[in-house]
Scaffold this motif. Structure first.
Motif, PDB file in Angstrom:
ATOM      1  N   ASP A 235      31.137  54.761   5.480  1.00  0.00           N
ATOM      2  CA  ASP A 235      32.475  54.262   5.814  1.00  0.00           C
ATOM      3  C   ASP A 235      33.072  53.517   4.619  1.00  0.00           C
ATOM      4  O   ASP A 235      34.241  53.720   4.268  1.00  0.00           O
ATOM      5  N   CYS A 236      32.260  52.643   4.028  1.00  0.00           N
ATOM      6  CA  CYS A 236      32.741  51.881   2.859  1.00  0.00           C
ATOM      7  C   CYS A 236      33.173  52.825   1.741  1.00  0.00           C
ATOM      8  O   CYS A 236      34.244  52.667   1.147  1.00  0.00           O
ATOM      9  N   ASN A 237      32.327  53.811   1.461  1.00  0.00           N
ATOM     10  CA  ASN A 237      32.613  54.688   0.325  1.00  0.00           C
ATOM     11  C   ASN A 237      33.787  55.619   0.595  1.00  0.00           C
ATOM     12  O   ASN A 237      34.496  56.011  -0.336  1.00  0.00           O
ATOM     13  N   ALA A 238      34.015  55.971   1.852  1.00  0.00           N
ATOM     14  CA  ALA A 238      35.206  56.765   2.174  1.00  0.00           C
ATOM     15  C   ALA A 238      36.454  55.934   1.876  1.00  0.00           C
ATOM     16  O   ALA A 238      37.467  56.462   1.381  1.00  0.00           O
ATOM     17  N   ALA A 239      36.378  54.633   2.166  1.00  0.00           N
ATOM     18  CA  ALA A 239      37.516  53.753   1.843  1.00  0.00           C
ATOM     19  C   ALA A 239      37.670  53.617   0.329  1.00  0.00           C
ATOM     20  O   ALA A 239      38.778  53.681  -0.204  1.00  0.00           O
ATOM     21  N   ILE A 240      36.543  53.437  -0.351  1.00  0.00           N
ATOM     22  CA  ILE A 240      36.585  53.291  -1.819  1.00  0.00           C
ATOM     23  C   ILE A 240      37.179  54.551  -2.459  1.00  0.00           C
ATOM     24  O   ILE A 240      37.997  54.472  -3.367  1.00  0.00           O
ATOM     25  N   ASP A 241      36.785  55.715  -1.950  1.00  0.00           N
ATOM     26  CA  ASP A 241      37.310  56.984  -2.481  1.00  0.00           C
ATOM     27  C   ASP A 241      38.783  57.174  -2.140  1.00  0.00           C
ATOM     28  O   ASP A 241      39.426  58.103  -2.638  1.00  0.00           O
ATOM     29  N   SER A 242      39.298  56.361  -1.266  1.00  0.00           N
ATOM     30  CA  SER A 242      40.696  56.487  -0.871  1.00  0.00           C
ATOM     31  C   SER A 242      41.565  55.446  -1.555  1.00  0.00           C
ATOM     32  O   SER A 242      42.793  55.536  -1.527  1.00  0.00           O
TER      33      SER A 242
ATOM     34  N   LEU B  94      26.564  60.379  -3.652  1.00  0.00           N
ATOM     35  CA  LEU B  94      27.624  59.376  -3.752  1.00  0.00           C
ATOM     36  C   LEU B  94      28.285  59.000  -2.431  1.00  0.00           C
ATOM     37  O   LEU B  94      29.074  58.070  -2.384  1.00  0.00           O
ATOM     38  N   ARG B  95      28.016  59.754  -1.367  1.00  0.00           N
ATOM     39  CA  ARG B  95      28.707  59.465  -0.094  1.00  0.00           C
ATOM     40  C   ARG B  95      28.256  58.133   0.482  1.00  0.00           C
ATOM     41  O   ARG B  95      29.050  57.343   0.941  1.00  0.00           O
ATOM     42  N   ALA B  96      26.950  57.898   0.499  1.00  0.00           N
ATOM     43  CA  ALA B  96      26.437  56.612   0.996  1.00  0.00           C
ATOM     44  C   ALA B  96      25.833  55.803  -0.144  1.00  0.00           C
ATOM     45  O   ALA B  96      25.704  54.601  -0.049  1.00  0.00           O
ATOM     46  N   TYR B  97      25.459  56.452  -1.176  1.00  0.00           N
ATOM     47  CA  TYR B  97      24.920  55.865  -2.402  1.00  0.00           C
ATOM     48  C   TYR B  97      23.787  54.868  -2.145  1.00  0.00           C
ATOM     49  O   TYR B  97      23.795  53.739  -2.673  1.00  0.00           O
TER      50      TYR B  97
ATOM     51  N   TYR C 102      35.644  59.618   7.483  1.00  0.00           N
ATOM     52  CA  TYR C 102      34.347  60.296   7.580  1.00  0.00           C
ATOM     53  C   TYR C 102      34.304  61.199   8.819  1.00  0.00           C
ATOM     54  O   TYR C 102      33.894  62.366   8.751  1.00  0.00           O
ATOM     55  N   LEU C 103      34.728  60.637   9.963  1.00  0.00           N
ATOM     56  CA  LEU C 103      34.640  61.415  11.210  1.00  0.00           C
ATOM     57  C   LEU C 103      35.591  62.613  11.186  1.00  0.00           C
ATOM     58  O   LEU C 103      35.278  63.672  11.730  1.00  0.00           O
TER      59      LEU C 103
ATOM     60  N   ILE D  39      22.563  51.526   8.010  1.00  0.00           N
ATOM     61  CA  ILE D  39      23.001  51.250   6.633  1.00  0.00           C
ATOM     62  C   ILE D  39      23.786  52.442   6.066  1.00  0.00           C
ATOM     63  O   ILE D  39      24.837  52.281   5.443  1.00  0.00           O
ATOM     64  N   ILE D  40      23.256  53.636   6.310  1.00  0.00           N
ATOM     65  CA  ILE D  40      23.926  54.836   5.781  1.00  0.00           C
ATOM     66  C   ILE D  40      25.302  54.989   6.415  1.00  0.00           C
ATOM     67  O   ILE D  40      26.292  55.290   5.734  1.00  0.00           O
ATOM     68  N   LYS D  41      25.370  54.766   7.705  1.00  0.00           N
ATOM     69  CA  LYS D  41      26.672  54.879   8.397  1.00  0.00           C
ATOM     70  C   LYS D  41      27.689  53.912   7.783  1.00  0.00           C
ATOM     71  O   LYS D  41      28.826  54.288   7.456  1.00  0.00           O
ATOM     72  N   ILE D  42      27.296  52.650   7.627  1.00  0.00           N
ATOM     73  CA  ILE D  42      28.229  51.655   7.086  1.00  0.00           C
ATOM     74  C   ILE D  42      28.614  52.008   5.647  1.00  0.00           C
ATOM     75  O   ILE D  42      29.783  51.930   5.264  1.00  0.00           O
TER      76      ILE D  42
END
Lengths: 579, 386
Positions: A458-465, A425-428, A506-507, A452-455
């Protein structure tokens, strides 16, 4: 400042104190809530042992919780995992998050260890600790039944009490804070349950803008075959994926020795529908309603669970799989790790458990009795103890879910770069490699996957927040959710700004992990995936992953992240520079 | 990845949405890659390096559509609201950037807007569009913005102020094109009935390529299906119609398998059409002039504002019915099947569904015939406006 209450509830179980605290506005605006806020709140504690008294267990909602934003009635629970030793967050829906927000808090930070079992009750007036000796030893269902007349409940079962390393925290409605063993952290604190009640509202700054963004999202849901299609998750729940993963030959089978299970049609989405005529359920206010239950209300399993209690252990009996799911829910255990541990143990001893053996084994695990004590350690520890460390199909100690990495190379990379271990689920990447959302990518090609995985991380860290459900993004994107956030808070957010927030989160997690001794050596798949082929056939070749190509893409990933060749930060003081 | 840049630069030329000498595509892997017009690369680089995206297309449409549009819009207009429903659904509105708002040294305004939306219109440059996952995605977003711009402007020329002599002069290449009908070449297409898997897959591949070649569909939108007994072969979601091999799902009518979860979002509509008609094949495209004409409504006292989803009337383009309906689970499946008995129906602001009983010759022919009618009619109305 709409969207947040700006309040944290502190709870010290050792000294039986609770007190509210004002959260800095800068933290809320730059970490949002949920996973991000939890990660920020862990900054002074991330090196503590997961079972130490001082380690916090944090429950954090997001700025959209309490609004009619689709799929945003969720929270994250954050601490350090006893299973992986990584920093860990887990997202869950249900009603609990919405009630917590309605109690007037953005987060609850629980430290200390109680001398006796307690329940934490949270209302707009603050926190209160109630005795819970009588509940100790109870199943999740029994605990919820005792408490839910007073509000929404999040509870542990016997597995959490006994520090099973993959114990979960269950929401009263059946949703789980499922992976990484945060239920064991709660159990170590002798905290049996949280009970929340409140009726405070969340104001929306620009209602017209909010409603327009919401309409855009619902329109995108309707345009998404994965969400609202005839064969989508609103119709079949996530078991809709069983047939697809079978067709793609990437359904983990017999501890990942194979990638197709001939009897998977016994527990596919259509099979479940035929046998149970399920009822629809969902998290509070969610229009998708992907959860399914039997007519008598017994929750039906998700895709990961049916595959792992099914193909991964060579079992086709749907009744047994549903029973295993139900037992895990009642005992308070993660279904993925439980099934994967049984599977690793099965391969080591030369025989996977029979359907009728699984239930009793799960009970032993939760109670740490007999063989259950070893299985309660998870696949990595048990494989090491039995002298076969290579048979744990895990990354950073987290057992892999139901997408074989040989069938999707972005997934292979993402399992390794995930900060909480082998998680999908981190990069999905299944979203684009298999489900073609937002656009398809070649699943058997590493080209471009690092970026793609990096972006996506980042997106999913925002979504999880925020905290929103990942399933929303089979239709919508950060574009529409940034609009909802802006309309709610009155502060301008864009997808780009959200990705920057996600990158910081993420970082920060990676920084914590590296400080705790993790390195590039932990960003690796089990050797099976580089040495053994999957189950080829029907014109689909599933070869072993090319290790050189994998390593090359991993190095690209480090460069894109601004890390050195060993995956370390270039600046030692990186964390000090963050808000 | 450089191969991808070349591929989509070529596609932009082939589909006629960008000028070859004014097309640049950039992508970020672990380093920046670029292909195309040198003059556009500095701006492209300055923009993409400030964004967390994979790819960027910077290109100019082949006609001065943007220039004409900007002259027709109020000076303070900041966005283009697409008229066509797919662009409206997926891209919402499209920001406009005036020439005084940016420079190569300071592209912040473009960066800011591309940080919010998937594509922008930039005065004296053209269209900039990003992809957050693939190079193809930037191409798709570019193509969608181009489609929206084309439909919006050409509709304005029919319903707003009549075109000026200068505008007509600028549009001469297009008007000349409209004098030539789309060729009705069908003989080389697979002849039905389509009774086996191999024949069906080949026929779908063939008609998909032809639909793209004739510009009857934009970017990756559009879909194709064929019924065989109790199952449907249908193109997958987000599949380009000119690259369908390996992208066809087989979906049983009884839902005994959910492997077709990746099928086109219009599966629901295709199934409903098959259930209510004798059709065995369906072709769905977005011919531009048919889309423009579907948006023309002569009702004056109507209170409906969201016509594209809420209009309950059946209107006609000649004899072809036009109905409203949102994409996917949003209404097309309900509104189209009852009116498609004669083999063709138009969805308001969206595109055409055309059916055939044996093979794809019939739906392709009816789609071309309708689009040719709309092209002729457009030319006639535009040049006769006073």
């Amino acid at each position: 400042m709409n969207g947040w209450h700006g309040r944290l509830l502190n709870v010290d179980l050792t000294h039986r104190r609770t007190w509210p605290e004002t959260l800095p506005a800068e933290w809320l605006q730059t970490y949002l809530g949920g996973r991000g806020l939890g990660i920020r709140l862990m900054r002074d504690y991330y090196q503590l042992d997961p079972y130490s008294a001082e380690i916090p267990l944090i429950f954090a909602v997001g700025p959209l919780c309490g609004t009619p934003a689709p799929t945003a009635a969720r929270l994250s629970v954050v601490s350090r995992s006893p299973l992986t030793a990584t920093i860990y967050d887990c997202s869950a829906g249900g009603r609990f998050a919405w009630r917590l927000k309605a109690a007037g808090f953005d987060a609850v930070k629980i430290v200390g260890q109680s001398s006796a079992p307690v329940v934490l009750k949270i209302t707009p007036q603050g926190g209160e600790l109630l005795p819970a000796e009588k509940l100790w030893g109870s199943t999740v269902g029994a605990t919820v039944a005792q408490l839910d007349s007073q509000g929404s409940v999040a509870a542990i079962g016997p597995a959490g009490e006994n520090r099973v390393r993959f114990a979960n925290i269950m929401m009263g409605e059946g949703n789980s804070v499922g992976r990484g063993g945060l239920g064991a952290v709660m159990g170590a604190k002798q905290l049996k349950a949280l009970l929340v009640a409140g009726n405070l509202k969340v104001e929306i700054t620009d209602r017209e803008r909010f409603d327009e963004a919401r309409r855009d999202i619902l329109r995108l849901f309707k345009a998404s075959p994965v969400i609202y299609g005839d064969l989508g998750i609103a119709e079949y729940g996530t078991p809709a994926l069983v047939d697809l993963m079978t067709q793609r030959r990437m359904a983990p089978t017999e501890n990942f020795r194979k990638t197709i299970f001939a009897a998977a049609d016994q527990y596919s989405g259509p099979a479940i529908r035929r046998q149970y005529q399920p009822k629809n359920h969902g998290c509070y206010g969610c229009p998708i309603q992907c959860k399914k239950s039997t007519q008598d209300g017994t929750p039906l399993p998700e895709y990961e669970t049916v595959n792992h209690f099914g193909a991964l252990n060579g079992i086709s009996d749907l009744r047994s799989i549903i029973n295993s799911n139900n037992l895990c829910n009642q005992l308070g255990m993660d279904t993925i790790t439980a099934a994967a541990s049984l599977s690793a143990w099965g391969e080591i001893r030369g025989r996977f458990p029979r359907a009728e053996e699984v239930g009793p084994l799960l009970e032993k695990i939760a109670l740490r009795s007999g063989k259950g004590d070893l299985l309660a350690e998870g696949a990595q520890r048990l494989s090491r103890q039995l002298g076969k460390p290579g048979l744990s199909m895990s990354v950073k100690g987290l057992e892999l879910p139901a997408y074989d990495p040989r069938g999707a190379y972005g997934m292979a990379l993402a399992y390794c770069t995930s900060n909480r271990g082998g998680c999908h689920l981190r990069a999905y990447p299944i979203s684009h490699e298999i489900l073609r959302k937002p656009v398809p990518t070649d699943r058997f090609d590493f080209a471009g996957k690092a970026r793609i995985i990096k972006i996506s991380e980042d997106c999913n860290a925002a979504i999880d927040s925020l905290v929103a459900c990942k399933f929303s993004f089979f239709g919508a994107s950060l574009e529409e959710y940034a609009e909802l956030l802006t309309a709610t808070t009155g502060i301008e957010y864009s997808p780009q700004k959200l990705k920057e927030i996600g990158e910081r989160i993420y970082l920060t997690e990676r920084f914590y992990n590296l400080q705790n001794g993790f390195s590039a050596a932990d960003d690796q798949l089990p050797s099976r995936f580089f040495n053994e082929a999957g189950s080829s056939g029907d014109g689909i070749e599933v070869p072993p992953i090319d290790r050189l190509r994998f390593d090359e893409e991993l190095q690209k990933y480090y460069r894109i992240r601004g890390l050195d060749e060993q995956g370390f930060f270039v600046a030692d003081n990186w964390l000090e520079q963050q808000p | 990845m450089i191969r991808q840049l070349r591929k989509y630069a070529d596609k932009l030329q082939l589909d006629g949405s960008a000028l070859p000498q004014q097309t640049a595509i950039l992508a970020q892997d672990d380093r920046l890659l670029s292909f195309g017009a040198e003059a556009l690369l500095p701006l492209g680089q300055a923009v993409i390096e400030r964004l967390n995206v994979v790819s960027l297309v910077v290109a100019a449409p082949p006609l001065p559509l943007l220039e004409i549009l900007l002259r027709r819009l109020a000076e303070d207009a900041q966005t283009l609201i697409p008229q066509d429903t797919e662009t409206r659904t997926f891209l919402h509105d499209i920001p406009l950037v005036r020439k005084e708002e940016f420079s190569i040294e300071n592209p912040q305004r473009i960066v800011e807007l591309l940080g919010q939306r998937k594509g922008v219109l930039v005065e004296e440059v053209g269209i900039l569009a990003t992809g957050s996952v693939t190079v193809e995605q930037a191409y798709i977003n570019y193509s969608s913005v181009y489609h929206a711009l084309f439909v919006k402007l050409l509709l304005m020329l029919l319903v707003d102020a009549p075109p000026t002599a200068i505008e007509l002069d600028l549009l001469q290449p297009l008007l000349k094109q409209l004098q030539q009908p789309i060729p009705l070449r069908l003989d080389d297409l697979y002849r039905g009935p389509l009774l086996g898997k191999t024949a069906i897959l080949e026929a779908i591949d063939q008609v998909g390529k032809r639909t793209v070649e004739l510009k009857l569909v934009d970017s990756f939108f559009g879909n194709i299906s064929c019924r065989l007994a109790e199952q449907v072969f249908i193109s997958q979601s987000a599949a380009s119609l000119d690259a369908l091999p390996g992208c066809i799902d087989l979906v049983p009518n009884d839902n005994s398998s959910t492997a077709g979860i990746t099928a086109s979002s219009e599966l629901i509509a295709h199934r409903a059409i098959f259930a209510q008609t004798a059709a065995s094949v369906i072709l769905h495209g977005h011919p531009k002039f048919t889309v423009i004409f579907s948006l023309l409504c002569e009702e004056t006292a109507c209170k409906i504002s969201d016509c594209w989803k809420d209009c309950d009337k059946i209107r006609y383009l000649g004899t072809v019915p036009v109905v409203a309906g949102e994409v996917g689970a949003g209404g097309i499946a309900k509104n189209v099947p009852p009116v498609i008995g004669d083999g063709i129906a138009v969805v308001y602001g969206h595109g055409v569904f055309a059916t055939g009983n044996d093979d794809f010759r019939q739906p392709l022919a009816t789609m071309i015939t309708l689009e040719n009618w709309c092209r002729r009619e457009y030319l006639h109305r535009l040049t006769n406006r006073k």
